[in-house]
Design an enzyme around this catalytic site. Structure first.
Site, PDB file in Angstrom:
ATOM      1  CG  HIS A   1     -10.628  -3.154  20.692  1.00 45.70           C
ATOM      2  ND1 HIS A   1      -9.273  -3.281  20.504  1.00 45.70           N
ATOM      3  CD2 HIS A   1     -11.004  -2.055  19.990  1.00 45.70           C
ATOM      4  CE1 HIS A   1      -8.845  -2.302  19.724  1.00 45.70           C
ATOM      5  NE2 HIS A   1      -9.860  -1.547  19.399  1.00 45.70           N
TER       6      HIS A   1
ATOM      7  CD  GLU B   1      -1.618  -4.873   6.661  1.00 51.98           C
ATOM      8  OE1 GLU B   1      -2.108  -4.662   7.783  1.00 51.98           O
ATOM      9  OE2 GLU B   1      -0.559  -4.332   6.267  1.00 51.98           O
TER      10      GLU B   1
ATOM     11  CB  CYS C   1      -0.387 -12.816  10.493  1.00 45.63           C
ATOM     12  SG  CYS C   1      -0.302 -11.288   9.537  1.00 45.63           S
TER      13      CYS C   1
ATOM     14  NE  ARG D   1      -0.500  -7.585  16.476  1.00 43.69           N
ATOM     15  CZ  ARG D   1      -1.015  -8.681  17.036  1.00 43.69           C
ATOM     16  NH1 ARG D   1      -0.486  -9.158  18.159  1.00 43.69           N
ATOM     17  NH2 ARG D   1      -2.045  -9.292  16.491  1.00 43.69           N
TER      18      ARG D   1
ATOM     19  CG  ASP E   1      -5.793  -3.301   8.595  1.00 41.86           C
ATOM     20  OD1 ASP E   1      -6.791  -2.662   8.992  1.00 41.86           O
ATOM     21  OD2 ASP E   1      -4.659  -3.131   9.069  1.00 41.86           O
TER      22      ASP E   1
END
Length: 568
Positions: free
Chosen positions: A193, A428, A499, A291, A452
């Site tokens: 993060h 993913e 992406c 998103r 992912d």
């Protein structure tokens, strides 16, 4: 004093020069032994605990808003999980039992959180990560109860470089890139993060330096090279000047191609409308990942068709000559939306998320979103592409396309002329990579989500520091899954993009071009350098590099090959 260098993982292609400011939020939270129970008034201590919990709630909500404004709604959603833990009845009961037993509020919090933290530590994947979330909440309550001062990371002296063992999302979201010269952490990887926030904030950052970081003293002059991952201590004037004068790649407004003429679209990942301007300013050809979760967060009910339509038109108008790839609602896993009543699952990353919900419990939301998207495709300036997430089977994709066709027919019957957008899916899951040829025969495009995909190929949760070494797309199995996806689309009309965070790593541009990617989408801050690297890449040489890496057996072998290529 001669300069010294520590090495970690570069998070951004930016350099900063400044002075070390250590951030050690846990130092002031050590507690003395509690008094005898007879000397404690449980009612008073319960009032203190509830007051601290109210104050913590206010802090979290304020930090969530700050994160939303600075780095986007998707990242800010982590604060929703913290708020849920803060009000978790089981934890509240555990603290209450300690209060009834005669402990002061701060000791009751320490003891009440100990069991749940230990329980989560014994789990795997995303559930293990929640132990850190609980520590964050526990330490916040302890600070409020003992009156400890919190370092205000939003009010640091100009030129500060924050050093810390780790930075939580709430910590990183406070940093002002106009003031802070960068940050360095002992833990973390490129997809942590903190690293993702750094790219969103365009802030120089190096993560994963290790224990050597703790020997660095407050006030030390440092250079943070977020490109190479180097942290130079006591830098010479020459090193300081080189870092301060580093020229960033020139912003290119036009699309780029390799030296032999292969066009590669370089697009931006966008998490909220405020990021559109930055993407345009950095020369993005379009949006490779829009998103839509931001529309559904921070509210008590889902957005209606009109609100969504206006947001999608705004994105299309920002790129009148480009393509905007919109990902349909991707909730579940680590993206909670309270009013959707997501189920409690043992491993939510392997549960009901993405397209699984859109074809099931969220079918009405999916239809509304498709209506808004098709209307926007007709009215917006740019070219729309619709992408569905977390597809694992051909049946799921076919059902999703049937829903799109059905909505288009409904709009036509209502007299609303909608244009049919490109329709594709994210790769993913390993199953999607294995079946790429089947998907490419049915889809207009495939977009590889390496965050992912790496998580599932390597069985390593993307946010779990204990397995961060495994969560790296340079591991050979991940590279081979990418190659298999590209190969699956050969001979079809489907284009293949990427992406995930891997796409925005300038050191990997040549490899990705060699693997055959048609499009790369990333945080806006890295677009100029990736475009420059595409323009300098010879596709034949890149293909040879890709072939060598695909024969590699270990991540270290891959790194050596890439290092050798850079040296040449």
């Amino acid at each position: 004093m001669s300069e010294r260098t520590l090495s970690g993982v570069g998070a951004t292609p930016l350099s900063g020069v400044g002075t070390v400011v250590w951030y050690r939020p846990g130092e002031a939270l050590e507690l003395d032994d509690p008094p005898e129970p007879d000397a404690v008034d449980p009612a008073t201590e319960r009032e203190r605990f509830e007051a601290a919990r109210d104050a913590a709630r206010d802090e979290l909500e304020a930090e969530r808003e700050r994160a939303r404004e600075r780095v986007g709604d998707e990242e800010a959603a982590i604060f929703d999980a913290h708020l849920q833990f803060l009000d978790d009845p089981q934890i509240g009961d555990a603290v209450g039992n300690e209060l009834d037993g005669g402990l002061p509020a701060e000791h009751a919090v320490r003891e009440g959180f100990a069991g749940p933290i230990e329980q989560f530590e014994g789990m795997e994947g995303r559930m293990a990560e929640r132990a850190d979330d609980l520590r964050d909440i526990r330490d916040r309550l302890l600070r409020l109860l003992v009156g400890g001062e919190r370092t205000d990371l939003s009010a640091l002296p100009e030129g500060s470089v924050v050093f810390a063992e780790r930075l939580t999302p709430s910590d990183t979201a406070q940093l002002d890139p106009e003031v802070v010269s960068g940050f360095v952490t002992a833990t973390g990887g490129r997809t942590s993060h903190a690293a993702i926030f750094a790219r969103s904030l365009a802030l120089p950052a190096v993560v994963g330096v290790g224990d050597d970081l703790f020997a660095v003293e407050e006030g030390t002059e440092v250079v943070v090279d977020g490109d190479t991952g180097d942290v130079v201590l006591d830098p010479s004037e020459e090193t300081r000047a080189a870092a301060a004068d580093t020229d960033r790649a020139e912003v290119r407004r036009e699309p780029v191609a390799t030296t032999d003429g292969k066009s590669v679209e370089v697009a931006a990942n966008v998490g909220q409308p405020a990021e559109l301007e930055g993407a345009v300013e950095q020369g993005a050809d379009g949006i490779g990942l829009y998103r839509t979760e931001f529309l559904f967060l921070e509210r008590e009910s889902s957005p209606d068709e009109e609100e969504q339509y206006e947001a999608y038109v705004e994105a299309l108008d920002a790129f009148p000559d480009g393509r905007v790839v919109v990902r349909t609602l991707d909730v579940g896993g680590d993206k909670p939306i309270p009013y959707l009543e997501l189920p409690e699952e043992e491993n939510p990353f392997l549960g009901e998320r993405g397209i699984r919900r859109s074809l099931g419990v969220d079918a009405d939301l999916f239809e509304t979103q498709l209506r808004a998207l098709l209307r926007a495709a007709a009215d917006g300036a740019g070219d729309l592409a619709v992408m569905v997430p977390m597809v694992a089977t051909v049946e799921e994709f076919e059902q999703a396309r049937e829903r799109l066709d059905s909505v288009a027919a409904d709009l036509e019957s209502e007299g609303i002329d909608g244009e049919t957008p490109e329709f594709g899916l994210m790769i993913e899951t390993p199953s999607a990579a294995f079946m790429a040829d089947e998907f490419a025969a049915r889809a207009d495009f495939l977009s590889i989500g390496t965050n992912d995909l790496t998580q599932y190929v390597m069985a390593a949760s993307r946010g779990n520091e204990r397995v961060s070494e495994l969560h790296d797309p340079q591991h050979p199995p991940v590279l081979r899954a990418i190659a298999r996806t590209v190969e699956g689309a050969e001979g079809t009309d489907a284009w293949v993009g990427m992406c995930g965070e891997m796409a925005g790593d300038p050191d990997l541009t040549e490899l990705l071009v060699g693997l055959g990617l048609d499009e790369l989408s990333m945080s806006a801050v890295t677009i100029p350098e990736v475009k420059a690297n595409v323009a300098e890449t010879d596709r034949e040489s890149a293909g040879e590099l890709a072939a060598r890496t695909l024969r590699a057996s270990t991540k270290r072998d891959v790194e050596r090959l890439l290092d050798d290529e850079t040296a040449d």
